[in-house]
Each structure stands twice: as structure tokens, then as C-alpha cells.
Design a protein around this motif. Structure first.
Motif, PDB file in Angstrom:
ATOM      1  N   MET A 189       0.834  -1.199   0.000  1.00 25.62           N
ATOM      2  CA  MET A 189       0.000   0.000   0.000  1.00 25.62           C
ATOM      3  C   MET A 189       0.868   1.249   0.000  1.00 25.62           C
ATOM      4  N   THR A 190       0.304   2.330  -0.538  1.00 25.18           N
ATOM      5  CA  THR A 190       1.016   3.601  -0.518  1.00 25.18           C
ATOM      6  C   THR A 190       1.023   4.155   0.906  1.00 25.18           C
ATOM      7  N   VAL A 191       1.794   5.213   1.094  1.00 17.98           N
ATOM      8  CA  VAL A 191       1.856   5.875   2.386  1.00 17.98           C
ATOM      9  C   VAL A 191       0.446   6.291   2.825  1.00 17.98           C
ATOM     10  N   ARG A 218       4.032   7.613  -2.160  1.00 16.81           N
ATOM     11  CA  ARG A 218       5.205   6.728  -2.178  1.00 16.81           C
ATOM     12  C   ARG A 218       4.843   5.368  -1.597  1.00 16.81           C
ATOM     13  N   MET A 219       5.657   4.367  -1.982  1.00 19.09           N
ATOM     14  CA  MET A 219       5.502   3.050  -1.381  1.00 19.09           C
ATOM     15  C   MET A 219       6.470   2.960  -0.203  1.00 19.09           C
ATOM     16  N   PRO A 220       6.157   2.128   0.788  1.00 17.30           N
ATOM     17  CA  PRO A 220       7.016   2.026   1.974  1.00 17.30           C
ATOM     18  C   PRO A 220       8.473   1.701   1.628  1.00 17.30           C
ATOM     19  N   SER A 221       8.677   0.966   0.530  1.00 15.22           N
ATOM     20  CA  SER A 221      10.050   0.600   0.174  1.00 15.22           C
ATOM     21  C   SER A 221      10.877   1.819  -0.226  1.00 15.22           C
ATOM     22  N   GLU A 222      10.181   2.951  -0.500  1.00 14.71           N
ATOM     23  CA  GLU A 222      10.907   4.151  -0.912  1.00 14.71           C
ATOM     24  C   GLU A 222      11.175   5.095   0.267  1.00 14.71           C
ATOM     25  N   SER A 258      12.929   6.053   4.153  1.00 14.13           N
ATOM     26  CA  SER A 258      13.983   5.721   5.120  1.00 14.13           C
ATOM     27  C   SER A 258      13.299   5.232   6.391  1.00 14.13           C
ATOM     28  N   GLY A 259      14.111   4.685   7.315  1.00  8.15           N
ATOM     29  CA  GLY A 259      13.552   4.182   8.564  1.00  8.15           C
ATOM     30  C   GLY A 259      12.795   5.255   9.321  1.00  8.15           C
ATOM     31  N   GLY A 260      13.384   6.465   9.389  1.00  2.00           N
ATOM     32  CA  GLY A 260      12.747   7.561  10.117  1.00  2.00           C
ATOM     33  C   GLY A 260      11.440   7.984   9.464  1.00  2.00           C
ATOM     34  N   GLU A 261      11.448   8.058   8.131  1.00  2.00           N
ATOM     35  CA  GLU A 261      10.231   8.443   7.400  1.00  2.00           C
ATOM     36  C   GLU A 261       9.118   7.413   7.602  1.00  2.00           C
ATOM     37  N   ALA A 262       9.513   6.125   7.546  1.00  8.31           N
ATOM     38  CA  ALA A 262       8.527   5.060   7.724  1.00  8.31           C
ATOM     39  C   ALA A 262       7.893   5.161   9.107  1.00  8.31           C
ATOM     40  N   GLN A 263       8.726   5.450  10.125  1.00  6.14           N
ATOM     41  CA  GLN A 263       8.195   5.525  11.479  1.00  6.14           C
ATOM     42  C   GLN A 263       7.289   6.743  11.653  1.00  6.14           C
ATOM     43  N   ARG A 264       7.588   7.829  10.929  1.00  2.72           N
ATOM     44  CA  ARG A 264       6.679   8.991  10.979  1.00  2.72           C
ATOM     45  C   ARG A 264       5.325   8.620  10.416  1.00  2.72           C
ATOM     46  N   VAL A 265       5.330   7.857   9.309  1.00  2.33           N
ATOM     47  CA  VAL A 265       4.058   7.401   8.750  1.00  2.33           C
ATOM     48  C   VAL A 265       3.350   6.499   9.760  1.00  2.33           C
ATOM     49  N   GLY A 266       4.155   5.664  10.459  1.00  2.00           N
ATOM     50  CA  GLY A 266       3.584   4.809  11.499  1.00  2.00           C
ATOM     51  C   GLY A 266       2.874   5.645  12.566  1.00  2.00           C
TER      52      GLY A 266
END
Lengths: 314, 508
Positions: free
Chosen positions: A90-92, A131-135, A137-145
Motif C-alpha cells: 500500500m502507498t503511504v 510513495r511506497m514504503p520501500s521508498e 527511510s527508517g525515520g520516514e517510515a516511522q513517521r508514517v507509522g
């Protein structure tokens, strides 16, 4: 208000939680801190029933969670995992609106809410929504989390060591973001960490857990001043931990008072000497100021040299 | 080689296309059924690992059984034709799809599943938006493996009258027609590659588009099937034939005659339907209504009889008719004129040189001639050994040779005497001479339509039409028509129609 009363959890005969009692007040930033295997994550998961206690009850605002409708209960609790745990298909935006989908929000309202939160965690919606999660960084992914956890305006957000896998700089940024968000919204946050400094930085109140028992709970300063027993004392005894804080550098007598001519970067006394060293690595002449004292490169060298003497004296 | 394959393909384009379509249809139905069984099964068993493991093992065991054996096992339960073929294919394809779906679903990162649970998503959301999409690459690769497997294995459907491209492979093997074999094999290989490539392409689509695509295919397929089922004429009878050109010519004649005489009846033909026992079983079970069979075959392979086959064709037919009626409650109509039995052939030049007319003439000159025989004929007591005894002759040498090669060897002069079937087109092609069986050593082989008594009773008009061929078609007529079809590659339907019109059986 979350109340744990006589909560016991056994895994294959060994007790992960032992007759545990605890109350977390509304709007609190409550940190559960303890070494790995202490039972802190298990305790957190009893709140949204990812773990069901062997005995005892957990109530939210007087309502026993074991008697709540499971999905209904969870849809109103935000949850942030260690690694972001975004769904790679899924996208962000889709990831962030999962709870909203399941709560039946309208598309437009969903979008507006996600955009609002993305901005609050410093992610440009135009750039990141599709964006897709694979695109990320760790910090960006956690912000989306975090956006995902806050999307449905939950009264309660659970965070399970959310920053432990991040690099120090991202961790620092996210800690600030979470603190700011907590100030802006009326949400209870229960936060699990094994990092004592993180606990200190974030907590309104904290509980130290060890071997399935709460050793002590209270405000950080109180615990620091009045450790209940030897374990808590050692856990808080920063000199015994491997992490060196800038506070310790100042208390060791190094530094000089700040003057107006100094071009400094301000750091908190709870930040580490490693972050300081990181700054010096980029610019060896960089000055920093901590609690009104100015420190330069030579101070770091003196401090580290003193550490060597200390340990040879042991 | 390529030229002859091309020529064969273009002459039989219609039939090949039909077989190709049939192949696609069988494979597609089998795959869709498998998907509908295997994927829900895997979903249901994901949280029951013990049962899942057992099913997985079971599917694995089924797959180790040779497909031919599965077909054989199924015949007593579901008969022959498309249905058992599809069942066998489904049994085969279940394992790769089930195992891949199961593995795909159980290998999802547990952190993601915990996240889904913790966010309180519904069961449906979790399954369709999270679990299945994440497992989709594995599932599609399972479907791809299964599809390639099914398209390959579907060639075996021809063995039990299921049709498809296997018909051409089987035809090629049985009649030693490499063109047919190549057409069947190449088309099924290309089909498998194409399907594999298509599914690989599908894996790049999103889950939603994939779902819509599947739905569209199902609706269109269902619609087409329903339409064809609705528009079928009220009365359809099915006439089948064995492998090869000759049965196909005959059943085309049956069709022409029946449809001319009975405008309301539609005849469905199933040429190259299979071997004797398959056809006979299909007739018994009512899957086909009529097929042409030889008197000799009836007496030797189908009915139980203690007597030796009567060498008089008329009496042999009477025996066959009575035994079929008594033992199987079947009706055997009067045979056509031609004999398609064993024969002994020599080159025209040999016959002229040694004045050979009958098999008995071999007594005189046999020790100067080399023989080559079909392996079966060489061994059977009613073949070469018995023939030698009956006519008291001896050849200079005698060996076995692959049936179609022996004609070439004879034409080339490498051998001088071979066995043959009396209507084989090669006799005409190579200008061979058939020696007369003056002692009637070979059992009579006359073709006649066979059906159940029930069918004959219910369709007196059809029986009347079929009877019009009895006593017609001489051996040389048949030889000529076989030559037109198997050597010249004219269509069987055209050759059949030509004969009927020329002999006033069919009005133009």
C-alpha cells in the motif's frame, strides 16, 4: 484512565507478569521502562488484547477490555510498532488511513486528516502520500507509522519501542515530534522503551519493570532522587551506564561560561557526548553550549582522557 | 519437414484450431476449478497448520501418481471424455496452487500481521487488502506452475476421448504421422509458454485490477458457455470414431446421411476419440451414441466367445451381432463391403517377376524373398507363424519392423514381403500388390455401425439412414479415400461427401 489490577501472564509456565497493579491517567505520557525480557511489552499488549492476561483485569475508563468488541476496541487505540510495520503493498496514504477505512470515514475527510498529520510530523504530503514504503527511510517510515496511529484521533496511543531501530539523529527528531504532538493533542500515550534516557526525556510518569514486577513508578525526577531499591538505582545511575551524557561533562567541571561572541549550537544536558562528537567530526572547531556552559573540542578530549583514569582506578 | 508440417497444418487448420480451442478450454476450466478449490482451502487451513500439513502431503502424493494411472483409475467412476480429464487435471494442479498459497500466507512477516490485528481491521480487510496481496506473488507463481503442468498433461486427455491437442500427438504416434505429432506437440508447448508469460505479466498488475480481470473472464466464459448450451439444437446425437483417417471418413458419411434424412437431428462428431476399449466403454455409458467397429475386433476383443473366429465374413458378422446383442444388449448393423483385415503385400515388380497372385504362391518362391512384419503380426498365432503353417511356405528371412517403416522398406526394395491392412493407403501410394488369402486364413474385418439396443429403438430413423451404407464401399474405394485423406491430406468431410454424392447416396 487505564487500570491494571492483579494482572498475571504466564507463557509456558513461566510468569512474564506477576500480579501487577498500575494506573495510567488520562492525557499522560506514560513510559514503561525496563531491560529486555522484563515484561514491559507484554504489559503494553494487554491493553489492546494482543496479549490476554492469564488472570487479572485491564480496564480502560472502567470498561474491561476483555469484554469489549475486539476490533472496535483496537480501532480506537493507536499502535506504533518497532519498525513502522507499514504494509508494503500500500502507498503511504493507504497505510496511514487503514483505521479510518475500517471506521468508515469518507474519502475526502480521510485525505484531509492524513495531510494534516503528515504536515505535523514534517513529511511533505505532496511528496510522500503516493510513495511506497520501500521508498522510505527508517525515520520516514516511522513517521508514517505515527500518522497511522493518530489518524483516528484515538484517546490512547500505544508505542512499542518505536525508535529503538533508528539512528541517533532520526531518533532525536522523532522524540521531539512525539513530545510536541502530545502537547498539542489530548491523548494518553503509553510508551515502551529499554532506553533510560529516552524514558527520562519523554515521560510525564514512568514505571520501571523488571522480571514481570513494577519496581517503582512515579515522575522521572522523583525516581532519580529516590530509587526504591538497588536495581532501580543502578538502572538510573548514569555513571554506571555506558552512555555518557553532556550533564556528566558539565558536572565534571569542564567548560566555560557562554559569551555573546560565541557561535554555538545549543544541546540539552540529556544528550550524549556521542552526539557532540558527531558534530565535532563534521566541524572540529564547532562550539556547543549546555546549560549555559560552552564546550569545545579540547573539553571532549579531556573528558575522555579522565574516563580512562577513572576506569584504571577501579 | 517444416514444409510438410506447414502443409499439414494449413490443410487441417479448422480441425487443429478446434483442438487448440478445446485444449485451452479444458485447461482453463481445470485451472479455474483448481483455483476455486485450492486457494480457499489454503486460506481456511492457514491457522490450522496440522491439517494444512496433511493436505499438503496428500496433494503431493496425488501428484506422484502418473497422470495416465489417474485417468485409468477415474474411468470406472466418471467414465471417459472431458469430465474425467478435467478431474485428473484438477487433482494434478491442486498441489502447486495449494502449497504456494499456503506458503505465501504463512510466510507473511508476523510484525505486519500484528500491526493489522492491532489496528483493528476487519477479517475481510485483513484477508483481501493485506494477506492475499502480500501472498499474491507466491500464489501467482503457483498458478503459473499449475497452468504449465495442466497444459502439458491435458495432452493426455485425448487418450480418454477428452479431445485437445493430444489428439494430434496420439494420431501422430499411431499413424506414424510426424506432421500431426509436431503440430500437437509444438502447439501445446507454445500454449504453455504463452500462458506462463501471460501470468507473469499479470503478477505486475495490482490486486484490484487482477480481481476485475478474473471476474470479466468468468462472466464472459460463463456467458459463452451458457449461450452455446442454449442454442444447441433439440436433438443431438454423438458419433465417434477411432484414431486415424478411415474412421473419420466413415463417421462423416454417417453424419451426412443422418442429417440429410433427419433435418431435426444434429450430429456431433468426435473423430480420433481413442482406442477400442475407450470407445466401447463410452458407448456403453451413453457418452457416445454410435461408432463404427470391425467384425473381427468385436469377435476377438469385445465379446466372450469360445469358438474360433469364423472365416466366412457373413457368418462372422452374424456371430458378432448375436454376441453383442446377448452379452451387451447392443445393436450391430449390417457391415459395409470393404475388408480392412490383415493382408500380405509385395511390390508390383516382384509379383510380375514370380507370377504371385495368392499367398499360396509363396510356396514356390518364398525362399528367394525377404520379409518384414509388424511386431504383433510377427508373434501372434493368427499372424505370421499361423500363416506359415496354413500355407506351408518359408521365407529367406523374416524380421520385425515398425509398421509404417515396413512400407518404405518394401518400396525401396530392402524387403520383398510385408504384412498390411487391406485398406492402407500406402498400398495405392507405393503400387503394391495384395496377395489373395485363398484359404481365408485371416479373420474377416468388416466395418459396421454399433449402438445400444435402446438407442436403436429410440432412433429408428437414424438406424434407417445408417443402414444405407451396408454393402457399399469396396476395399479399393476405401483405399482410395484413405489415400486422399492421409497421404493427400484432403479433409475427411470433403472426401466422405464426394463419395456419397458420386454414389447417389447424398443429394447435392
Amino acid at each position: 484512565m487505564i487500570q491494571f489490577s492483579h494482572v498475571t501472564k504466564q507463557f509456558d509456565g513461566t510468569a512474564a507478569l506477576k500480579d501487577l497493579n498500575l494506573t495510567i491517567d488520562d492525557g499522560e505520557f506514560f513510559v514503561l521502562v525496563g531491560p529486555s525480557g522484563s515484561g514491559k511489552t507484554t504489559l503494553l499488549k494487554t491493553i489492546n488484547r494482543l496479549v490476554v492476561p492469564t488472570s487479572g483485569t485491564v480496564t480502560i475508563d472502567g470498561q474491561d477490555v476483555s469484554k469489549s468488541h475486539l476490533q472496535e476496541l483496537r480501532r480506537h487505540i493507536g499502535y506504533v510498532l518497532q519498525t513502522g510495520a507499514l504494509f508494503p503493498n500500500m502507498t503511504v496514504e493507504q497505510n496511514a488511513s487503514i483505521q479510518l477505512d475500517n471506521l468508515g470515514w469518507e474519502a475526502q475527510k480521510k485525505h484531509e486528516r492524513i495531510v494534516e498529520l503528515m504536515t505535523k510530523v514534517n513529511l511533505d504530503p505532496a511528496q510522500f502520500l503516493h510513495r511506497m514504503p520501500s521508498e522510505l527511510s527508517g525515520g520516514e517510515a516511522q513517521r508514517v507509522g505515527i500518522v497511522r496511529a493518530l489518524a483516528a484521533r484515538p484517546k490512547l496511543v500505544l508505542m512499542d519501542e518505536p525508535f529503538s531501530a533508528l539512528d541517533p539523529v532520526s531518533r532525536r527528531q522523532l522524540q521531539k515530534i512525539v513530545l510536541n504532538l502530545h502537547k498539542q493533542i489530548d491523548t494518553t500515550i503509553v510508551f515502551v522503551t529499554h532506553d533510560m534516557h529516552e524514558a527520562f526525556l519523554l515521560a510525564d510518569r514512568l514505571a520501571v519493570i523488571h522480571n514481570g514486577v513494577i519496581l517503582q513508578e512515579g515522575e522521572p525526577d522523583y525516581l532519580m532522587a529516590n530509587p526504591a531499591d538497588e536495581f532501580v538505582k543502578r538502572f538510573f545511575d548514569v555513571d554506571n551506564s555506558n552512555t555518557r551524557l553532556l550533564k556528566q561533562v558539565i558536572t565534571s567541571g569542564l567548560g566555560r561560561p557562554l559569551t555573546k561572541q560565541d557561535n554555538v549550537i545549543r544541546l540539552q544536558n540529556s544528550q550524549t557526548v556521542y552526539e557532540w562528537a558527531g558534530l565535532l567530526e563534521k566541524n572540529p572547531t564547532q562550539l556547543i553550549s549546555v546549560d549555559g556552559e560552552v564546550l569545545d573540542q579540547s573539553d571532549l578530549i579531556s573528558y575522555v582522557a579522565d574516563l580512562g583514569k577513572e576506569s584504571s582506578n577501579d | 519437414m517444416i514444409d510438410s508440417v506447414e502443409a499439414y497444418a494449413s490443410k487441417n487448420a479448422g480441425a487443429i484450431l478446434q483442438a487448440l480451442w478445446q485444449h485451452v478450454e479444458i485447461s482453463l476450466i481445470a485451472i479455474i476449478i483448481t483455483i476455486m478449490i485450492a486457494i480457499p482451502l489454503a486460506i481456511a487451513l492457514v491457522n490450522r497448520p496440522k491439517i494444512g500439513e496433511v493436505i499438503s502431503q496428500l496433494a503431493g502424493i496425488i501428484q506422484t501418481i502418473p497422470s495416465l494411472a489417474v485417468l485409468g483409475i477415474l474411468i470406472p467412476f466418471v467414465g471417459i471424455g472431458t469430465v474425467p480429464a478435467i478431474i485428473a487435471l484438477v487433482l494434478y494442479a491442486i498441489m502447486p496452487i495449494f502449497q504456494n498459497t499456503y506458503a505465501g500466507l504463512t510466510h507473511i512477516d508476523p510484525v505486519l500481521l500484528e500491526a493489522a490485528d492491532a489496528l483493528g481491521v476487519t477479517y475481510r480487510f485483513k484477508l483481501f487488502r493485506i494477506e492475499l496481496p502480500l501472498a499474491m506473488p507466491m500464489i501467482l507463481s503457483g498458478i503459473r506452475i499449475a497452468t504449465v503442468l495442466v497444459i502439458g498433461t491435458a495432452t493426455l486427455a485425448a487418450l480418454i476421448g477428452g479431445g485437445g491437442l493430444g489428439t494430434y500427438i496420439l494420431l501422430g504416434i499411431q499413424t506414424n504421422n510426424n506432421d500431426a505429432l509436431v503440430v500437437g506437440a509444438v502447439l501445446s508447448a507454445v500454449l504453455a509458454l504463452l500462458a506462463s508469460w501471460l501470468i507473469k505479466g499479470l503478477s505486475k498488475l495490482s490486486f484490484k485490477k487482477l480481481g476485475i480481470g478474473v471476474l470479466v473472464v468468468l462472466v464472459l466464459g460463463g456467458g459463452a458457455w451458457g449461450w452455446s448450451a442454449l442454442t444447441k439444437p433439440a436433438q443431438t446425437i454423438t458419433i465417434a470414431g477411432k484414431m486415424g483417417g478411415e474412421p473419420e471418413i466413415l463417421i462423416n458419411m454417417y453424419k451426412d446421411l443422418v442429417e440429410q434424412d433427419n433435418p431435426k437431428i444434429k450430429v456431433q462428431l468426435k473423430p480420433n476419440f481413442g482406442g477400442t476399449s475407450f470407445l466401447f466403454k463410452a458407448l456403453k455409458s451413453g457418452q457416445i451414441d454410435v461408432y463404427p467397429e470391425f467384425t473381427g475386433t468385436v469377435l476377438q476383443s469385445l465379446v466372450k466367445s469360445s469358438q474360433k473366429v469364423n472365416s466366412d465374413p457373413q457368418l462372422a458378422y452374424q456371430d458378432a451381432k448375436n454376441d453383442l446383442n446377448k452379452q451387451f444388449n447392443m445393436r450391430y448393423l449390417k457391415p459395409m463391403a470393404y475388408q480392412n483385415g490383415y493382408a500380405i503385400t509385395v511390390r508390383k515388380s516382384t509379383a510380375a517377376k514370380y507370377h504371385l497372385k495368392t499367398i499360396a504362391d509363396l510356396q514356390r518362391v518364398g525362399n528367394r524373398l525377404n520379409g518384414a512384419f509388424d511386431p504383433d503380426f510377427y508373434q501372434q498365432s493368427d499372424g505370421y507363424p499361423g500363416l506359415q503353417k496354413a500355407y506351408h511356405f518359408k521365407l529367406k528371412s523374416a524380421r520385425t519392423m515398425e509398421p509404417s517403416l515396413r512400407y518404405v522398406a518394401l518400396a525401396d526394395g530392402r524387403v520383398d514381403v510385408t504384412d498390411a491392412y487391406t485398406t492402407d493407403p500406402q498400398i495405392r501410394q507405393y503400387h503394391l500388390v495384395v496377395l489373395k488369402d485363398s484359404k481365408r486364413f485371416f479373420p474377416p474385418y468388416q466395418g459396421a455401425p454399433m449402438m445400444t439396443n435402446q438407442f436403436a429403438k429410440d432412433h429408428p430413423n437414424v438406424v434407417r439412414s445408417l443402414k444405407r451404407l451396408s454393402g457399399k464401399i469396396t476395399t479399393s474405394d476405401m483405399q482410395e479415400m484413405n489415400y486422399q485423406v492421409t497421404v493427400k491430406h484432403h479433409s475427411a468431410a470433403k472426401v466422405a461427401k464426394q463419395y456419397l454424392t458420386q454414389h447417389g447416396l447424398l443429394s447435392k
